[in-house]
Motif scaffolding. Structure first.
Motif, mmCIF file in Angstrom:
data_model
loop_
_atom_site.group_PDB
_atom_site.id
_atom_site.type_symbol
_atom_site.label_atom_id
_atom_site.label_comp_id
_atom_site.label_asym_id
_atom_site.label_seq_id
_atom_site.Cartn_x
_atom_site.Cartn_y
_atom_site.Cartn_z
ATOM 1 N N CYS A 349 0.855 -1.190 0.000
ATOM 2 C CA CYS A 349 0.000 0.000 0.000
ATOM 3 C C CYS A 349 0.890 1.239 0.000
ATOM 4 C CB CYS A 349 -0.903 0.024 1.235
ATOM 5 S SG CYS A 349 -1.908 -1.458 1.445
ATOM 6 N N ARG A 350 0.573 2.190 -0.882
ATOM 7 C CA ARG A 350 1.356 3.429 -0.980
ATOM 8 C C ARG A 350 0.492 4.602 -0.531
ATOM 9 N NH1 ARG A 350 3.771 2.502 -7.038
ATOM 10 N NH2 ARG A 350 1.575 2.150 -7.472
ATOM 11 N N PHE A 351 0.868 5.222 0.588
ATOM 12 C CA PHE A 351 0.116 6.360 1.113
ATOM 13 C C PHE A 351 1.029 7.566 1.279
ATOM 14 C CE2 PHE A 351 -2.309 2.844 3.462
ATOM 15 C CZ PHE A 351 -3.231 2.716 2.432
ATOM 16 N N SER A 352 0.410 8.725 1.442
ATOM 17 C CA SER A 352 1.169 9.885 1.888
ATOM 18 C C SER A 352 1.618 9.639 3.322
ATOM 19 C CB SER A 352 0.301 11.140 1.814
ATOM 20 O OG SER A 352 -0.810 11.019 2.687
ATOM 21 N N HIS A 353 2.569 10.414 3.782
ATOM 22 C CA HIS A 353 2.946 10.306 5.192
ATOM 23 C C HIS A 353 1.815 10.882 6.033
ATOM 24 C CE1 HIS A 353 5.173 10.851 8.941
ATOM 25 N NE2 HIS A 353 6.004 9.938 8.466
ATOM 26 N N PRO A 354 1.496 10.277 7.174
ATOM 27 C CA PRO A 354 0.388 10.804 7.992
ATOM 28 C C PRO A 354 0.533 12.269 8.375
ATOM 29 C CG PRO A 354 1.012 8.626 8.767
ATOM 30 C CD PRO A 354 2.040 9.023 7.737
ATOM 31 N N SER A 355 1.765 12.772 8.433
ATOM 32 C CA SER A 355 1.974 14.177 8.808
ATOM 33 C C SER A 355 2.102 15.103 7.605
ATOM 34 C CB SER A 355 3.226 14.305 9.678
ATOM 35 O OG SER A 355 4.389 13.935 8.946
ATOM 36 N N ALA A 356 1.777 14.607 6.415
ATOM 37 C CA ALA A 356 1.841 15.444 5.216
ATOM 38 C C ALA A 356 0.897 16.632 5.351
ATOM 39 C CB ALA A 356 1.481 14.619 3.987
ATOM 40 N N HIS A 357 1.106 17.631 4.540
ATOM 41 C CA HIS A 357 0.293 18.848 4.619
ATOM 42 C C HIS A 357 -0.916 18.762 3.690
ATOM 43 C CE1 HIS A 357 3.310 20.818 7.060
ATOM 44 N NE2 HIS A 357 4.239 20.511 6.160
ATOM 45 N N GLY A 358 -1.931 19.531 4.027
ATOM 46 C CA GLY A 358 -3.076 19.682 3.141
ATOM 47 C C GLY A 358 -4.024 18.510 3.148
ATOM 48 N N THR A 359 -4.620 18.247 1.994
ATOM 49 C CA THR A 359 -5.691 17.249 1.903
ATOM 50 C C THR A 359 -5.201 15.822 2.042
ATOM 51 O OG1 THR A 359 -5.480 17.244 -0.513
ATOM 52 C CG2 THR A 359 -7.100 18.759 0.449
ATOM 53 N N ILE A 360 -3.894 15.595 1.929
ATOM 54 C CA ILE A 360 -3.387 14.225 2.035
ATOM 55 C C ILE A 360 -2.853 13.931 3.440
ATOM 56 C CG2 ILE A 360 -2.886 14.057 -0.420
ATOM 57 C CD1 ILE A 360 0.061 14.582 0.237
ATOM 58 N N ARG A 361 -3.101 14.810 4.385
ATOM 59 C CA ARG A 361 -2.711 14.574 5.773
ATOM 60 C C ARG A 361 -3.755 13.684 6.434
ATOM 61 N NH1 ARG A 361 0.600 17.612 9.443
ATOM 62 N NH2 ARG A 361 0.032 17.332 11.622
ATOM 63 N N TRP A 362 -3.300 12.660 7.142
ATOM 64 C CA TRP A 362 -4.265 11.747 7.764
ATOM 65 C C TRP A 362 -3.865 11.311 9.178
ATOM 66 C CZ3 TRP A 362 -2.899 6.273 8.008
ATOM 67 C CH2 TRP A 362 -1.700 5.949 7.351
ATOM 68 N N GLY A 363 -2.922 12.048 9.763
ATOM 69 C CA GLY A 363 -2.474 11.689 11.101
ATOM 70 C C GLY A 363 -3.076 12.528 12.209
ATOM 71 N N ASP A 364 -4.129 13.291 11.920
ATOM 72 C CA ASP A 364 -4.749 14.124 12.950
ATOM 73 C C ASP A 364 -6.049 13.537 13.494
ATOM 74 O OD1 ASP A 364 -2.767 16.025 12.893
ATOM 75 O OD2 ASP A 364 -3.754 17.229 11.357
ATOM 76 N N ARG A 365 -6.784 12.818 12.646
ATOM 77 C CA ARG A 365 -8.065 12.271 13.084
ATOM 78 C C ARG A 365 -8.446 11.095 12.189
ATOM 79 N NH1 ARG A 365 -12.212 15.103 10.010
ATOM 80 N NH2 ARG A 365 -11.249 16.649 8.635
ATOM 81 N N PRO A 366 -9.095 10.085 12.754
ATOM 82 C CA PRO A 366 -9.434 8.900 11.962
ATOM 83 C C PRO A 366 -10.534 9.134 10.941
ATOM 84 C CG PRO A 366 -10.293 8.696 14.187
ATOM 85 C CD PRO A 366 -9.431 9.919 14.178
ATOM 86 N N ASP A 367 -11.253 10.249 11.032
ATOM 87 C CA ASP A 367 -12.283 10.538 10.041
ATOM 88 C C ASP A 367 -11.802 11.534 8.989
ATOM 89 O OD1 ASP A 367 -12.174 12.737 11.701
ATOM 90 O OD2 ASP A 367 -14.352 12.984 11.868
ATOM 91 N N ALA A 368 -10.497 11.698 8.866
ATOM 92 C CA ALA A 368 -9.948 12.582 7.843
ATOM 93 C C ALA A 368 -10.375 12.093 6.468
ATOM 94 C CB ALA A 368 -8.421 12.614 7.936
ATOM 95 N N PRO A 369 -10.635 12.999 5.528
ATOM 96 C CA PRO A 369 -11.058 12.577 4.180
ATOM 97 C C PRO A 369 -10.093 11.595 3.528
ATOM 98 C CG PRO A 369 -11.412 14.931 4.462
ATOM 99 C CD PRO A 369 -10.669 14.471 5.683
ATOM 100 N N TYR A 370 -8.796 11.775 3.739
ATOM 101 C CA TYR A 370 -7.820 10.865 3.120
ATOM 102 C C TYR A 370 -7.960 9.451 3.681
ATOM 103 C CZ TYR A 370 -3.358 9.394 1.048
ATOM 104 O OH TYR A 370 -2.381 8.751 0.322
ATOM 105 N N VAL A 371 -8.340 9.336 4.946
ATOM 106 C CA VAL A 371 -8.590 8.011 5.525
ATOM 107 C C VAL A 371 -9.806 7.382 4.867
ATOM 108 C CG1 VAL A 371 -9.238 6.748 7.618
ATOM 109 C CG2 VAL A 371 -7.495 8.538 7.736
ATOM 110 N N ALA A 372 -10.886 8.143 4.792
ATOM 111 C CA ALA A 372 -12.134 7.610 4.246
ATOM 112 C C ALA A 372 -12.023 7.255 2.774
ATOM 113 C CB ALA A 372 -13.262 8.619 4.461
ATOM 114 N N ASN A 373 -11.310 8.090 2.022
ATOM 115 C CA ASN A 373 -11.309 7.929 0.571
ATOM 116 C C ASN A 373 -10.137 7.123 0.035
ATOM 117 O OD1 ASN A 373 -13.657 9.568 0.240
ATOM 118 N ND2 ASN A 373 -12.386 11.380 0.533
ATOM 119 N N VAL A 374 -9.062 7.045 0.799
ATOM 120 C CA VAL A 374 -7.866 6.366 0.300
ATOM 121 C C VAL A 374 -7.422 5.240 1.228
ATOM 122 C CG1 VAL A 374 -5.437 6.640 -0.345
ATOM 123 C CG2 VAL A 374 -7.086 8.417 -0.942
#
Length: 389
Positions: A349-374
């Motif tokens: 699986c290839r993801f952005s880093h959880p601490s990435a900036h903007g819409t591809i950030r997913w290390g702040d909350r489990p309901d982040a859009p990047y979590v849900a969609n990717v």
């Protein structure tokens, strides 16, 4: 399922077919199987564009209703839909069908993990870290390659949980999360980030430190995890079936036999680089190409010993630098492919880093859009692929 839209299309008409398909299926329930989703999408594409996307022999078809100006306007690229967009939508739909987490049967093979850790320790002692000394033959070359004035931290070994060897519903499940490097530290915590960190020390840092002594968010006197480890928590909760959330109880897995264990005790955290370089006083790493090349052999040896069934690559550089060892053999989506490692199939699986900036950030909350969609749909599809015999 349709958000976010892909960044790349085959031809200009693809974007407008995607939009039309999203509107047509806006209130349609997601079928219970991948085949059901695939059939639903293919049927609606045929209704909207008059093309059987799975059997059409032409590479491109023109449809006036999708023409909005520009070169290739109105043209639909059939291979893009058949080979990339349909699989992407099927994988995303799978992420909405997560089963009841407690329906899964998780078992632990403690003996297998002890043997695996012993083998990796022997490799480390022979090639990397012996009696507190970093003995990698490329050490000086890598250190000398750092940017002028940069700091260097060497010899940070991998974390391997004591319950790394798992089975899920009777099938092997070994999860490895791959980051870029352990990093440099700044501020009062810097003293804890020493060079020459053994596997045992790294285990204590990850399980007892970030796992048991922290919480997803700061609460009840416990500090909160950093975005990297929050994102890792989310990924492990999805794979090990404890459900998305920030609650501490949801971070524990109850196997069929034995005591429950924390998520961080059931995976391996492997950094692509065993050393870190970057500006003094900052935590942002600035590794060099020399470091990436020299550390490739250690990365390959580590994965060969661990034999992961699912690998999660965190960050674009990591994904790029991992391809020498985990070269794509079969690509399912832009975030999911299969590789062959020592003759064994590995789902990557290839993801952005959880601490990435903007819409591809997913290390702040489990309901982040990047979590849900990717992240969620990709991991659900990865789990299904991994468990196929």
């Amino acid at each position: 399922m349709f958000t976010p839209a892909p960044e790349q299309w085959g031809l200009r008409g693809d974007r407008y077919l995607w939009q039309a398909l999203r509107e047509a299926l806006d209130e349609t329930p997601v079928p219970a199987t991948d085949d059901g989703v695939d059939n639903l999408l293919a049927t609606h594409i045929e209704d909207l564009a008059g093309v059987d996307i799975r059997r059409e022999v032409q590479e491109a078809v023109y449809r006036e209703q999708f023409a909005h100006g520009g070169m290739s306007s109105g043209h639909i690229h059939v291979p893009t839909w058949r080979d990339r967009l349909l699989p992407l939508l099927v994988a995303r739909a799978a992420g909405t069908r997560v089963p009841d987490p407690w329906d899964r049967q998780v078992s632990v093979d403690l003996r297998a993990t002890r043997s695996r850790i012993a083998r990796l320790n022997r490799y480390v002692e022979s090639n990397l870290l012996s009696d507190g000394q970093f003995i990698c033959p490329s050490y000086q070359q890598c250190r000398n390659s750092r940017h002028q004035g940069g700091a260097f931290r060497e010899g940070i070994m991998s974390h391997v949980g004591r319950r790394f060897d798992l089975t899920l519903d009777g099938e092997p499940l070994r999860i490895a999360v791959v980051g870029q490097e352990s990093g440099l530290a700044k501020g009062p915590s810097a003293a804890r980030y020493l060079s020459g960190v053994t596997m045992e020390t790294r285990y204590q840092q990850v399980v007892n430190g970030s796992g048991l002594a922290h919480r997803y968010y700061a609460q009840d006197g416990y500090p909160g995890r950093n975005p990297h480890m929050r994102g890792t928590t989310t990924a492990l909760r999805l794979l090990l079936g404890t459900g998305l959330g920030t609650d501490y109880e949801g971070e524990f897995v109850l196997p069929t036999k034995g005591r429950r264990f924390h998520l961080f005790d059931g995976f391996a955290l492997v950094n692509r680089l065993l050393c870190s370089a970057g500006p003094p006083g900052g935590s942002q790493g600035r590794p060099t190409g020399t470091m990436a090349r020299n550390c490739g052999a250690h990365f390959s040896a580590t994965l060969s010993i661990l034999e992961p069934t699912i690998v999660i690559l965190q960050g674009t550089k990591v994904a790029k630098w991992a391809t020498g060892v985990l070269a794509p053999e079969r690509v399912h989506t832009e975030h999911l492919y299969e590789a062959i490692l020592d003759g064994r199939r590995v789902v990557v699986c290839r993801f952005s880093h959880p601490s990435a900036h903007g819409t591809i950030r997913w290390g702040d909350r489990p309901d982040a859009p990047y979590v849900a969609n990717v992240v969620a749909p990709t991991l659900q599809a990865a789990l299904q692929l991994s468990l196929q015999t």
